[in-house]
Design an enzyme around this catalytic site. Structure first.
Site, PDB file in Angstrom:
ATOM      1  N   GLU A 147       8.026  -8.929   1.088  1.00 45.78           N
ATOM      2  CA  GLU A 147       9.449  -8.752   1.413  1.00 45.78           C
ATOM      3  C   GLU A 147       9.544  -7.919   2.689  1.00 45.78           C
ATOM      4  O   GLU A 147       9.060  -6.779   2.717  1.00 45.78           O
ATOM      5  CB  GLU A 147      10.167  -8.007   0.296  1.00 45.78           C
ATOM      6  CG  GLU A 147      10.230  -8.771  -1.015  1.00 45.78           C
ATOM      7  CD  GLU A 147      10.924  -7.984  -2.118  1.00 45.78           C
ATOM      8  OE1 GLU A 147      11.173  -8.571  -3.174  1.00 45.78           O
ATOM      9  OE2 GLU A 147      11.202  -6.789  -1.908  1.00 45.78           O
TER      10      GLU A 147
ATOM     11  N   ARG B   4      10.490  -2.183   6.787  1.00 45.80           N
ATOM     12  CA  ARG B   4       9.238  -1.938   6.067  1.00 45.80           C
ATOM     13  C   ARG B   4       8.866  -3.212   5.319  1.00 45.80           C
ATOM     14  O   ARG B   4       9.708  -4.105   5.149  1.00 45.80           O
ATOM     15  CB  ARG B   4       9.351  -0.770   5.099  1.00 45.80           C
ATOM     16  CG  ARG B   4      10.201  -1.053   3.882  1.00 45.80           C
ATOM     17  CD  ARG B   4      10.286   0.165   2.983  1.00 45.80           C
ATOM     18  NE  ARG B   4       9.027   0.436   2.304  1.00 45.80           N
ATOM     19  CZ  ARG B   4       8.710  -0.027   1.098  1.00 45.80           C
ATOM     20  NH1 ARG B   4       9.543  -0.825   0.448  1.00 45.80           N
ATOM     21  NH2 ARG B   4       7.552   0.272   0.524  1.00 45.80           N
TER      22      ARG B   4
END
Lengths: 147, 317
Positions: free
Chosen positions: B241, B199
């Site tokens: 991230e 993700r």
């Protein structure tokens, strides 16, 4: 004080300092009455000794801790490392009710009395406690105040 | 340290932002990506570890088995997926990992701590750009049990060590709504052996600093006050991230890797679709999320900059 009662625990090891020995013995008697096997241990002098006591406990054991903040926390961390879950560890809260603020800059845990600003005893930065609580450190994370 | 535009994992697939478990299954299962910034970022990582080891590496003794498994897994993955740069030889329990990009090798006997000078996760992390976290999957939840964290976005590894998954996420606004965090934890606990999910998470960073730990917030946090309508395009960076969760098959624990990318707004706005999506996302961002992501102090300057750029390019939403 909440009683330590977990149905799937059959054996309890109780760590205590001398000053809490009578409470620990009372607790041992209560645990024995409800069918738990109990072992009362005076707080060991070394970490290795405490670790050995914890690792030799049979499956289905629980850990009760009677002591001051620092020694209680050491035993708790050793018990977690030895594979006990948080639900299998119980700490006598009467000795550890003070609030603690974790300095996010230098990691010192400061004794605090409220969620008001405070100055870290080590790095002297002004800090604001947050509601972010660590059950591992038993402390609230405190952020630096930037003017 | 900004990344090249073509390597930047732009996170927004829609025009509005909402917390979601936007994970996708990775085939093949991977934890690591090597980018053009490999050498620079590894050098920075090692400098940070040298100067601030206690801040950047923490572990509980219970994590040691998982650390061994993670190190072997990472080295094997590198040797398989980047075979021109890395190799791994195995003879019985003896391993030899070679990093040809750095001209280094690691020799170790698997699960023999006397064969290594650092803990396994601390060794593995020095060869990859990712931050590495071990989440122990215990019968009463997920716990953060080890980590090598050099490039955090305003959090402290020391504080969260030993904490439960849910407690770690306490500061995220609205995380308790609809039992969201419990659902995410259940999702992670059901990841199958050897399966990896990915993700993307995002925030904003002032300057191109990868290392923004909570411990130095007093230094870098001040920069948020220095953003003006003149310098916003240069100072503000979108921070993404790429987070991967991999179930380690022997210990059943989770290896959580975080690869951080930064892109300045001046570079980002070269892509018209990215510009439009960032603008709408920021515009509709709630105040508490803007505060959490560190945008609140310069949100007005940010929106004005994006609006001005949209107008100059003649773009409509």
């Amino acid at each position: 004080m909440t009683e330590f009662r977990i149905d799937n625990i059959s054996h309890v090891v109780i760590f205590t300092t001398q000053s809490y020995l009578s409470q620990a013995n009372d607790s041992a008697r209560k645990q024995t009455k409800v069918g738990h096997k109990c072992e009362v241990v005076i707080m060991p002098n070394t970490i290795d000794e405490a670790r050995q006591i914890l690792t030799r406990q049979p499956l289905g054991s629980g850990v009760l801790i009677y002591g001051e903040e620092d020694s209680s926390q050491v035993i708790e961390h050793l018990a977690l490392s030895a594979g006990f879950s948080k639900h299998e560890i119980w700490i006598n809260k009467s000795s550890v009710d003070n609030m603690r603020g974790f300095c996010s800059q230098c990691h010192l845990i400061n004794e605090i009395s409220s969620f008001e600003f405070f100055e870290c005893e080590n790095c002297h930065i002004k800090l604001q406690p947050s509601n972010h609580y660590s059950t591992y450190h038993r402390a609230y994370l405190a952020y630096p105040v930037i003017n | 340290m900004s990344v090249k535009v073509e390597q930047f994992p732009f996170p927004f697939t829609e025009d509005r932002y909402a917390y979601s478990n936007n994970s996708s299954l990775l085939k093949p299962a991977r934890s690591i990506t090597i980018t053009d910034h490999y050498l620079k970022e590894i050098q920075l990582k090692r400098e940070l570890l040298q100067a601030n080891h206690k801040r950047c590496f923490r572990s509980l003794p219970i994590s040691l088995e998982s650390q061994w498994e993670a190190m072997r897994r990472i080295f094997a993955e590198l040797a398989q997926s980047e075979s021109e740069h890395f190799s791994l030889e195995k003879r019985g329990n003896e391993y030899r990992f070679q990093n040809h990009l750095l001209g280094e090798e690691e020799r170790f006997t698997y699960r023999d701590s006397s064969s290594i000078e650092l803990q396994p996760l601390d060794i593995a992390g020095r060869h990859v750009q990712e931050d590495l976290i071990i989440m122990g999957d215990r019968h009463d939840g997920l716990f953060l049990e080890a980590g090598q964290l050099c490039f955090p976005s305003n959090w402290s590894l020391t504080f969260v060590l030993g904490m439960e998954f849910k407690s770690i996420h306490t500061p995220v606004p609205g995380i308790d709504q609809n039992d969201f965090i419990s659902k995410v934890e259940r999702f992670i606990s059901r990841i199958r052996l050897n399966e990896a999910w990915e993700r993307k998470n995002w925030s904003m960073t002032i300057s191109n600093m990868l290392d923004t730990p909570l411990e130095t917030y007093a230094n870098w946090g001040k920069l948020r006050l220095k953003v003006t309508d003149k310098n916003v395009g240069e100072m503000v960076h979108l921070r993404v991230e790429v987070q991967r969760l991999l179930r380690l098959p022997m210990t059943n624990d989770i290896l959580f890797s975080i690869h951080t990318y930064l892109l300045s707004l001046n570079d980002l706005i070269q892509n018209d679709l990215w510009l439009k999506r960032l603008y709408t996302t920021i515009q509709f961002l709630s105040d508490d999320i803007a505060e959490y992501k560190g945008i609140a102090l310069y949100k007005n300057e940010l929106i004005q900059f994006l609006e001005k750029t949209l107008n100059e390019k003649g773009l409509s939403l």
